[in-house]
Design an enzyme around this catalytic site. Structure first.
Site, PDB file in Angstrom:
ATOM      1  N   GLU A  45       0.777  -6.600   5.506  1.00 50.46           N
ATOM      2  CA  GLU A  45      -0.201  -5.528   5.290  1.00 50.46           C
ATOM      3  C   GLU A  45      -1.134  -5.398   6.493  1.00 50.46           C
ATOM      4  O   GLU A  45      -1.427  -4.293   6.961  1.00 50.46           O
ATOM      5  CB  GLU A  45      -1.000  -5.836   4.031  1.00 50.46           C
ATOM      6  CG  GLU A  45      -2.157  -4.893   3.765  1.00 50.46           C
ATOM      7  CD  GLU A  45      -3.174  -5.489   2.813  1.00 50.46           C
ATOM      8  OE1 GLU A  45      -4.336  -5.043   2.857  1.00 50.46           O
ATOM      9  OE2 GLU A  45      -2.814  -6.401   2.049  1.00 50.46           O
ATOM     10  N   ASP A  49      -1.094  -1.966   8.836  1.00 52.86           N
ATOM     11  CA  ASP A  49      -2.291  -1.137   9.011  1.00 52.86           C
ATOM     12  C   ASP A  49      -2.455  -0.751  10.475  1.00 52.86           C
ATOM     13  O   ASP A  49      -2.801   0.395  10.805  1.00 52.86           O
ATOM     14  CB  ASP A  49      -3.512  -1.912   8.514  1.00 52.86           C
ATOM     15  CG  ASP A  49      -4.806  -1.146   8.710  1.00 52.86           C
ATOM     16  OD1 ASP A  49      -4.925  -0.039   8.164  1.00 52.86           O
ATOM     17  OD2 ASP A  49      -5.696  -1.660   9.416  1.00 52.86           O
ATOM     18  N   ASP A 118      -1.639  -1.109  -0.153  1.00 55.81           N
ATOM     19  CA  ASP A 118      -1.307  -2.357   0.555  1.00 55.81           C
ATOM     20  C   ASP A 118       0.204  -2.495   0.713  1.00 55.81           C
ATOM     21  O   ASP A 118       0.701  -2.909   1.767  1.00 55.81           O
ATOM     22  CB  ASP A 118      -1.851  -3.559  -0.212  1.00 55.81           C
ATOM     23  CG  ASP A 118      -3.364  -3.628  -0.196  1.00 55.81           C
ATOM     24  OD1 ASP A 118      -3.995  -2.900   0.588  1.00 55.81           O
ATOM     25  OD2 ASP A 118      -3.919  -4.416  -0.998  1.00 55.81           O
ATOM     26  N   GLU A 121       1.498  -0.266   3.510  1.00 52.96           N
ATOM     27  CA  GLU A 121       1.223  -0.829   4.828  1.00 52.96           C
ATOM     28  C   GLU A 121       2.167  -1.990   5.137  1.00 52.96           C
ATOM     29  O   GLU A 121       2.655  -2.114   6.267  1.00 52.96           O
ATOM     30  CB  GLU A 121      -0.237  -1.293   4.897  1.00 52.96           C
ATOM     31  CG  GLU A 121      -1.236  -0.137   4.888  1.00 52.96           C
ATOM     32  CD  GLU A 121      -2.671  -0.597   4.761  1.00 52.96           C
ATOM     33  OE1 GLU A 121      -3.568   0.227   5.014  1.00 52.96           O
ATOM     34  OE2 GLU A 121      -2.902  -1.775   4.407  1.00 52.96           O
TER      35      GLU A 121
END
Length: 227
Positions: A45, A49, A118, A121
């Protein structure tokens, strides 16, 4: 590593077949069920991102080659925020393949914006590690699709715009008040009012306080004028 039937079908939905399927399994493993022998998706995650941020920064700059940083930043934020990631996750039914602990399952974890965002990502990071930046970019741009071209010309969030509007007129910042909270814990609905010092107000409703505040601010902005 042989994937389950559900994860194999999921590969078709995202348009990428993993050379290292263990990356996909890890990306879909939430911390509520992770262990030393079953790594969860938190590190992915974190990486995803950053990959998403790079891809979207390139995309918003390419979409408008004359925009200044002050215009690009809010558009970028609109495209990478957790709600946007969760919206794309719902589009590909990511929730159906999330591996969750029992507590998250019974509280509706497969529908939670935070968990879906989440997971999205983490999926981006898994694709990046599996096939590189070019492939990750292609998948992200395809899944985000028209969201990029249709992002508002000035995507500053409504709360910021409303606060600036009030300050420019010597008014105190708007206040936000929770009027009602309905629904179960895993699927709440908040109704919030945004109020100005002169008594004018707007109301908004959404599945999170943040989104409801934005909706209320937007409703109030539609009521005020420049007088």
């Amino acid at each position: 590593m042989k994937l389950s039937r559900e994860l194999d079908a999921f590969q078709a939905r995202i348009g990428h077949r993993f050379a290292r399927p263990e990356l996909l399994v890890r990306a879909m493993t939430h911390s509520s069920i992770g262990s030393l022998t079953r790594p969860d998706n938190q590190r992915l995650e974190f990486l995803g991102d950053r990959v998403l941020g790079l891809v979207m920064a390139e995309a918003v700059m390419g979409e408008d080659r004359t925009a200044e940083e002050g215009q690009l930043a809010p558009r970028f934020n609109t495209l990478v925020r957790k709600e946007a990631c969760a919206d794309v996750a719902r589009q590909i039914d990511l929730g159906a393949v999330l591996k969750l602990g029992k507590s998250e399952q019974v509280t509706g974890g497969r529908r939670k914006t935070a968990l879906l965002g989440d997971g999205m990502e983490a999926l981006i990071a898994a694709i990046y590690l599996d096939a590189g930046l070019d492939v990750a970019r292609e998948v992200v741009l395809r899944l985000w699709g028209e969201r990029i071209a249709q992002v508002e010309h000035d995507a500053r969030d409504a709360k910021t715009t409303l606060q600036e509007w009030a300050q420019a007129r010597g008014m105190t910042p708007p206040r936000y008040e929770v009027l009602n909270r309905a629904g179960p814990d895993h699927a709440p609905v908040f109704r919030i009012a945004a109020r100005l010092a002169d008594g004018r107000f707007g109301e908004g409703e959404a599945a999170s306080k943040r989104a409801a505040e934005q909706a209320a601010a937007k409703a109030l902005l539609s009521e005020v004028d420049d007088g």
